[in-house]
Scaffold this active site. Structure first.
Site, PDB file in Angstrom:
ATOM      1  N   LYS A  39       6.066  66.287  13.594  1.00 50.42           N
ATOM      2  CA  LYS A  39       4.761  65.639  13.653  1.00 50.42           C
ATOM      3  C   LYS A  39       3.837  66.248  14.687  1.00 50.42           C
ATOM      4  O   LYS A  39       4.179  66.356  15.853  1.00 50.42           O
ATOM      5  CB  LYS A  39       4.939  64.147  13.945  1.00 50.42           C
ATOM      6  CG  LYS A  39       5.538  63.395  12.765  1.00 50.42           C
ATOM      7  CD  LYS A  39       5.973  62.008  13.155  1.00 50.42           C
ATOM      8  CE  LYS A  39       4.791  61.074  13.351  1.00 50.42           C
ATOM      9  NZ  LYS A  39       5.220  59.770  13.883  1.00 50.42           N
TER      10      LYS A  39
ATOM     11  N   ARG B 271      25.125  67.969  27.112  1.00 51.20           N
ATOM     12  CA  ARG B 271      24.674  67.125  28.228  1.00 51.20           C
ATOM     13  C   ARG B 271      25.811  66.792  29.194  1.00 51.20           C
ATOM     14  O   ARG B 271      25.558  66.586  30.384  1.00 51.20           O
ATOM     15  CB  ARG B 271      24.037  65.839  27.687  1.00 51.20           C
ATOM     16  CG  ARG B 271      22.640  66.114  27.156  1.00 51.20           C
ATOM     17  CD  ARG B 271      22.001  64.889  26.578  1.00 51.20           C
ATOM     18  NE  ARG B 271      20.562  65.104  26.430  1.00 51.20           N
ATOM     19  CZ  ARG B 271      19.769  64.343  25.706  1.00 51.20           C
ATOM     20  NH1 ARG B 271      20.262  63.297  25.064  1.00 51.20           N
ATOM     21  NH2 ARG B 271      18.487  64.592  25.632  1.00 51.20           N
TER      22      ARG B 271
ATOM     23  N   GLY C  84      15.164  67.881  21.595  1.00 56.94           N
ATOM     24  CA  GLY C  84      16.519  67.561  21.148  1.00 56.94           C
ATOM     25  C   GLY C  84      16.894  68.291  19.873  1.00 56.94           C
ATOM     26  O   GLY C  84      17.967  68.893  19.778  1.00 56.94           O
TER      27      GLY C  84
ATOM     28  N   GLY D  41      11.888  64.535  25.290  1.00 54.50           N
ATOM     29  CA  GLY D  41      10.704  63.754  25.634  1.00 54.50           C
ATOM     30  C   GLY D  41      10.265  63.989  27.064  1.00 54.50           C
ATOM     31  O   GLY D  41       9.074  64.120  27.355  1.00 54.50           O
TER      32      GLY D  41
HETATM   33  P1  ADP Z   1      12.311  68.370  18.741  1.00 53.28           P
HETATM   34  O1  ADP Z   1      13.332  67.253  18.732  1.00 53.28           O
HETATM   35  O2  ADP Z   1      12.938  69.701  19.028  1.00 53.28           O
HETATM   36  O3  ADP Z   1      11.148  68.056  19.631  1.00 53.28           O
HETATM   37  P2  ADP Z   1      10.999  67.365  16.388  1.00 53.28           P
HETATM   38  O4  ADP Z   1      11.728  66.081  16.551  1.00 53.28           O
HETATM   39  O5  ADP Z   1       9.550  67.377  16.627  1.00 53.28           O
HETATM   40  O6  ADP Z   1      11.711  68.513  17.257  1.00 53.28           O
HETATM   41  O7  ADP Z   1      11.169  67.888  14.876  1.00 53.28           O
HETATM   42  C1  ADP Z   1      12.412  68.181  14.315  1.00 53.28           C
HETATM   43  C2  ADP Z   1      12.399  67.951  12.834  1.00 53.28           C
HETATM   44  O8  ADP Z   1      11.301  68.595  12.206  1.00 53.28           O
HETATM   45  C3  ADP Z   1      13.638  68.507  12.155  1.00 53.28           C
HETATM   46  O9  ADP Z   1      14.437  67.437  11.729  1.00 53.28           O
HETATM   47  C4  ADP Z   1      13.099  69.336  10.996  1.00 53.28           C
HETATM   48  O10 ADP Z   1      13.808  69.129   9.788  1.00 53.28           O
HETATM   49  C5  ADP Z   1      11.673  68.837  10.863  1.00 53.28           C
HETATM   50  N1  ADP Z   1      10.804  69.814  10.216  1.00 53.28           N
HETATM   51  C6  ADP Z   1      10.564  71.083  10.567  1.00 53.28           C
HETATM   52  N2  ADP Z   1       9.756  71.691   9.671  1.00 53.28           N
HETATM   53  C7  ADP Z   1       9.486  70.771   8.716  1.00 53.28           C
HETATM   54  C8  ADP Z   1       8.722  70.798   7.513  1.00 53.28           C
HETATM   55  N3  ADP Z   1       8.080  71.895   7.116  1.00 53.28           N
HETATM   56  N4  ADP Z   1       8.664  69.662   6.776  1.00 53.28           N
HETATM   57  C9  ADP Z   1       9.317  68.555   7.171  1.00 53.28           C
HETATM   58  N5  ADP Z   1      10.055  68.466   8.294  1.00 53.28           N
HETATM   59  C10 ADP Z   1      10.148  69.573   9.061  1.00 53.28           C
HETATM   60 MG    MG Z   2      13.283  65.318  17.751  1.00 54.46          MG
END
Ligand code: ADP
Ligand code: MG
Length: 404
Positions: free
Chosen positions: A202, A37, A360, A384
């Protein structure tokens, strides 16, 4: 795109320009672990310096509680910015206090000053509009003009993002313009085939994006923790994997809608199932419909997409002209469950067209796995913010810059 640009502010030589950057980098103790960043903020700052503006940089870092907290000082970030700009960068130990005022007054043409963390002041993120406006007014005292360039915060109605921009002539910086240019290409006439890859923890975080993008894409590939809610929606058992039972019906609705629209929702055919959530847990590859048939039974945890799925996803990605990826395919932080994320990232680097990484954790994952930013078409600095943009929401920090 109707965003006001820096040019619209007129000649800036000798003018005090407050620049709202997003310098919210991850720190371990006071060491920056990913300076992405800071680097992304350089083009705008360098352009203002080249014009001879007096550049006053403001940003937040972390979530201090509206009061000074040395753990969240921007001092190490100011030092890194000086290295990247290859010029001295002054630092004020407060945001709108006596030190800031005297350093602003001492600032010469083409010089750069970083003020201390905006969120050391309760007015920055206050829910009360009058409090935000009052704090924005104090910042405005330092400004002949304002440049907003913190893309990661444009979805927030905060004093430095929303109110300040209304108190002085204001415009978007180069980072915001670049981010929007890419996001626009993902929503307006994307080159086809257009594939969206979603993962992460999620499904409820990503419902808005799925709903908004479903009518626009050719294929949606689902991995990460959210895949289990999709498998459950198809009637499969998922052991002790991440499951949002209250979203199953919504997901069933998306599966139906996708079938009607001719959009492929591609779900994993195999997953990596572990005995427990740890790097040294026993694990096996299982068919997606037989997660509970491993030696771990109903206590098995799906922590990554399987190798067959990763290869199939990679093929779809490489065959696309536009790809947007948000959310790791598995628990990449634990080495045995990083393979799916690595294969998908690798495929994105091979896209003959536009490949975009948003989120992120996704950006952190590609860097942690050893990829270079330049291997991707674009890595968004705003998780976000980019998701809300792709949901079709109106973002206050953009509207205030003339975006429609
Ligand atoms: P981003 O920040 O890129 O939008 P998220 O915050 O939605 O991504 O999700 C990231 C997290 O999802 C990571 O910490 C990863 O460990 C978790 N994750 C990915 N696959 C699984 C899984 N099968 N079970 C639990 N957590 C998971
Ligand atoms: Mg995240």
């Amino acid at each position: 795109m109707t965003l006001r640009t820096i040019d619209s502010l007129g000649p800036l030589a000798g003018k005090r320009v407050v620049v709202r950057c997003d310098l919210n980098v991850p720190l371990r103790d006071t060491v920056i672990t990913d300076d992405g960043r800071v680097r992304a903020s350089v083009p705008t700052l360098a352009a203002l310096v080249a014009q001879g503006a007096r550049v006053i940089v403001v940003s937040h870092l972390g979530r201090p509680d509206g009061a000074p907290d040395p753990r969240y000082s921007l001092a190490p970030v100011a030092a890194r910015l000086g290295e990247l700009l290859d010029a001295p960068v002054a630092f004020a130990a407060d945001t709108v206090g006596a030190d800031a005022a005297s350093k602003v007054a001492a600032l010469g043409d083409g010089e750069v000053l970083v003020l201390e963390n905006l969120r050391f002041n309760p007015g920055e993120t206050s829910k009360n509009e009058a409090e935000r406006t009052a704090f924005a007014g104090e910042l405005a005292e330092f400004a002949d003009a304002v440049v907003s360039d913190g893309f990661g915060v444009v979805h927030r109605k905060q004093a430095s993002v929303f109110e300040l921009e209304q108190l002085r002539p204001s415009a978007a910086g180069l980072l915001i313009a670049a981010e929007l240019d890419v996001l626009d290409r993902l929503t307006e006439n994307p080159e086809r085939p257009y594939t969206v890859v979603l993962g992460g923890s999620k499904v409820s975080d990503k419902l808005g994006v799925i709903a908004h993008l479903l009518p626009r894409v050719d294929a949606l590939l689902v991995g990460g923790g959210m895949l289990f809610t999709f498998l459950a929606a198809q009637g499969h058992k998922v052991g002790s994997s991440l499951l949002e039972a209250d979203q199953i019906e919504t997901v069933q609705g998306y599966l139906t809608e996708a079938a009607e629209r001719g959009v492929d929702i591609v779900l994993p055919s195999d997953v990596v199932v572990a005995a427990s959530f740890s790097a040294d847990a026993e694990h096996v590859v299982a068919p997606a419909e037989a997660i509970e048939q491993t030696p771990f039974g109903a206590s098995g945890l799906g922590l990554d997409i399987g190798p067959e799925t990763a290869a199939a996803f990679a093929d779809r990605i490489r065959g696309s002209k536009t790809v947007f990826w948000n959310g790791p395919m598995g628990v990449f932080e634990l080495a045995p469950f990083a393979a799916g994320t690595r294969v998908v990232a690798e495929a994105l680097t091979q896209v003959d067209g536009l490949s975009v990484v948003g989120g992120g954790d996704s950006a952190a994952a590609v860097r942690q796995l050893g990829f270079e930013d330049a291997q991707f078409g674009h890595i968004s600095t705003g998780g976000g913010a980019s998701l809300e943009f792709l949901e079709g929401k109106k973002l206050p920090g953009l509207e205030v810059l003339g975006w429609q």
